[in-house]
Design a protein around this motif. Structure first.
Motif, short mmCIF file in Angstrom:
data_model
loop_
_atom_site.label_atom_id
_atom_site.label_comp_id
_atom_site.label_asym_id
_atom_site.label_seq_id
_atom_site.Cartn_x
_atom_site.Cartn_y
_atom_site.Cartn_z
N TRP A 22 27.71 57.69 60.88
CA TRP A 22 27.90 56.27 61.11
C TRP A 22 27.74 55.54 59.79
N ILE A 23 28.49 54.45 59.64
CA ILE A 23 28.29 53.55 58.51
C ILE A 23 27.40 52.41 59.00
N VAL A 24 26.19 52.31 58.44
CA VAL A 24 25.24 51.27 58.83
C VAL A 24 25.32 50.15 57.80
N THR A 25 25.66 48.97 58.28
CA THR A 25 25.86 47.84 57.38
C THR A 25 24.66 46.90 57.30
N SER A 26 23.75 46.99 58.25
CA SER A 26 22.56 46.14 58.21
C SER A 26 21.46 46.80 59.03
N GLY A 27 20.21 46.44 58.70
CA GLY A 27 19.06 46.96 59.45
C GLY A 27 18.24 47.98 58.70
N LEU A 28 18.80 48.60 57.67
CA LEU A 28 18.07 49.60 56.89
C LEU A 28 17.80 49.08 55.49
N ALA A 29 16.82 49.70 54.84
CA ALA A 29 16.49 49.37 53.46
C ALA A 29 16.50 50.65 52.63
N ALA A 30 16.59 50.49 51.33
CA ALA A 30 16.61 51.65 50.45
C ALA A 30 15.34 52.47 50.62
N ASN A 31 15.51 53.80 50.60
CA ASN A 31 14.42 54.78 50.69
C ASN A 31 13.81 54.87 52.09
N ASP A 32 14.42 54.26 53.09
CA ASP A 32 13.95 54.47 54.47
C ASP A 32 14.15 55.93 54.85
N GLN A 33 13.14 56.49 55.54
CA GLN A 33 13.22 57.87 56.03
C GLN A 33 13.65 57.83 57.50
N VAL A 34 14.91 58.07 57.71
CA VAL A 34 15.48 57.98 59.05
C VAL A 34 15.30 59.31 59.78
N VAL A 35 14.83 59.24 61.01
CA VAL A 35 14.64 60.45 61.81
C VAL A 35 16.01 60.92 62.31
N VAL A 36 16.37 62.14 61.96
CA VAL A 36 17.65 62.70 62.37
C VAL A 36 17.46 63.73 63.47
N SER A 37 16.54 64.65 63.27
CA SER A 37 16.26 65.67 64.29
C SER A 37 14.86 65.47 64.84
N GLY A 38 14.71 65.71 66.14
CA GLY A 38 13.42 65.51 66.79
C GLY A 38 13.21 64.08 67.25
N VAL A 39 14.30 63.30 67.39
CA VAL A 39 14.12 61.89 67.80
C VAL A 39 13.53 61.80 69.20
N GLN A 40 13.73 62.84 70.02
CA GLN A 40 13.19 62.80 71.37
C GLN A 40 11.67 62.96 71.39
N LYS A 41 11.07 63.34 70.25
CA LYS A 41 9.62 63.58 70.20
C LYS A 41 8.84 62.35 69.75
N VAL A 42 9.54 61.32 69.27
CA VAL A 42 8.82 60.20 68.67
C VAL A 42 9.00 58.95 69.51
N GLN A 43 8.11 58.00 69.25
CA GLN A 43 8.22 56.69 69.86
C GLN A 43 7.67 55.66 68.90
N ASP A 44 8.06 54.43 69.12
CA ASP A 44 7.67 53.35 68.21
C ASP A 44 6.15 53.23 68.15
N GLY A 45 5.62 53.25 66.93
CA GLY A 45 4.18 53.10 66.73
C GLY A 45 3.41 54.39 66.68
N ALA A 46 4.00 55.51 67.10
CA ALA A 46 3.31 56.80 67.07
C ALA A 46 3.37 57.38 65.66
N THR A 47 2.67 58.48 65.47
CA THR A 47 2.69 59.17 64.18
C THR A 47 3.59 60.40 64.27
N ALA A 48 4.12 60.79 63.13
CA ALA A 48 4.98 61.97 63.08
C ALA A 48 4.88 62.57 61.67
#
Length: 417
Positions: A341-367
């Motif tokens: 996908w081409i993301v045009t807004s919402g991200l910042a440089a050096n953000d670590q985006v979760v690609v695999s294992g997204v089903q294991k995480v939730q907002d505010g939890a640790t990973a």
């Protein structure tokens, strides 16, 4: 055993029993491992996937320009012909007779002119001696001029008859591929109008005609004015043709025309690209999918499709911060292609985006973030994971990273928002 001793022993036994019955505390689960991709802004091609229709580079109707009976077809239907090559033969006999009659009239007019010229010359010679009157001289010169004009008219008639006789041999107006014969031999052609005999199409190059909505054009221009998009000029916009089996045609074309008028029936602007066709693999009339590269999108992020999720609020991704906390970020994702996908807004440089294992995480939890590599198992990174700095692999959008003609990306952005 004395009573105090028995009481003390009983109390110890009860304490031991209570200690044995106390439940053991469960060990705390470690944070899940997830594969992350550190993203950086980059410039990607601005592309659009559109549907167009092919048309000949040049197309010419072959018509009967003189009346007569069609005698024969000279060419082979569907073959390549050269400019000036004879394709049909119309019965030349009546036209030859007309030419002969015109030539006879010319000879008569020339004879009349010769006689009138002799008479005029004689009158001019005798006039100084007053052997003829001034009126006779004027009449002789008038007859001479009339005879000269008659000669010119007869010459024009001869030229017309000769041209019509030449039209009895119907030739190809351009080089190209001759189509199907439209009139059979023996038919009377050219009586009331120029009868269509066949069509010659030049297909070593083809036009592909397509359209772009006004909404998309305006969105692209707004994005360009905001600095997020840089549109190419007409001659610099590349076009690729995608064949029916999904493969890309081997010759790229260029955008060569963009209309300035909006079609009121469709609300779209017509565009046209020129496609080389040296092997004549493409044929006029075909509908094809095209990838039009209209410019470049600046400061965009290329993110694998697995990382982009959607709910009622729109598209979002999970990112892992430096403290190991997972956060949700709503994004604008456009132009899916080749698993990205081409993301045009919402991200910042050096953000670590979760690609695999997204089903294991939730907002505010640790990973536990582990660098992700293409082809890694769903639980995290591959065995040969990238270094801990999480440098993004080569995710620069491929040449077809995005679809678009001269103006429209913001429309996608608006939809995502």
């Amino acid at each position: 055993m004395t009573a105090p001793v028995r009481s003390f022993a009983l109390g110890c036994a009860i304490l031991l029993a209570l200690a044995a019955c106390k439940p053991q505390q469960q060990p705390q689960m470690p944070p899940p491992e997830v594969g992350v991709l550190k993203v950086d802004p980059q410039t990607v091609p601005l592309q659009r996937d559109l549907v167009g229709r092919l048309s000949p580079f040049r197309s010419s109707d072959v018509r009967a320009r003189v009346p007569g009976v069609l005698v024969k077809r000279v060419y082979k239907e569907g073959s390549d012909v050269k400019e000036g090559q004879v394709l049909f033969q119309i019965d030349p006999a009546p036209l030859q007779a007309s030419l002969s009659a015109a030539q006879a009239n010319l000879a008569s007019a020339q004879a009349t002119y010769a006689n009138a010229k002799v008479a005029a010359d004689r009158a001019r010679q005798l006039a100084p001696q007053n052997y003829v009157s001034k009126s006779d001289v004027d009449n002789a010169e008038a007859a001479e001029r009339s005879a000269a004009a008659a000669v010119q008219q007869a010459q024009a008639n001869v030229s017309t008859a000769r041209i019509n006789l030449g039209y009895a041999s119907v030739t190809a107006p351009i080089s190209g591929r001759a189509g199907k014969q439209q009139v059979t031999e023996g038919a009377l052609v050219g009586q009331s109008d120029a009868t269509l005999l066949t069509t010659v199409d030049q297909i070593d190059q083809l036009y592909v005609n397509f359209s772009l909505s006004v909404t998309e054009l305006e969105a692209l221009r707004r994005a360009q004015s905001n600095g997020g998009v840089e549109l190419s000029g007409t001659a610099e916009s590349k076009v690729q043709v995608v064949l029916s089996d999904g493969t890309v045609y081997g010759h790229d074309g260029v955008l060569d025309f963009s209309d300035m008028v909006v079609d009121p029936a469709t609300g779209a602007v017509t565009l046209r690209a020129l496609i080389p066709n040296p092997d004549q693999m493409l044929l006029p009339g075909m509908f094809v999918t095209i990838k039009a590269t209209l410019g470049e999108r600046k400061d965009a992020f290329v993110v694998p499709q697995d990382a982009v999720l959607r709910d009622a609020s729109g598209a979002y991704v999970f990112v892992v911060g430096t403290d190991g906390k997972v956060a949700r970020k709503n994004v604008t994702a456009v132009s899916p292609r080749n698993g990205q996908w081409i993301v045009t807004s919402g991200l910042a440089a050096n953000d670590q985006v979760v690609v695999s294992g997204v089903q294991k995480v939730q907002d505010g939890a640790t990973a536990k973030a582990i660098p992700w590599q293409p082809g890694a198992p769903a639980g995290g990174a591959s065995a040969g994971a990238a270094p801990a700095d999480g440098k993004q692999p080569d995710t620069k959008a491929p040449a077809d990273a995005e679809q678009a003609p001269p103006a429209a990306d913001a429309s996608d952005d608006a939809e995502q928002k």
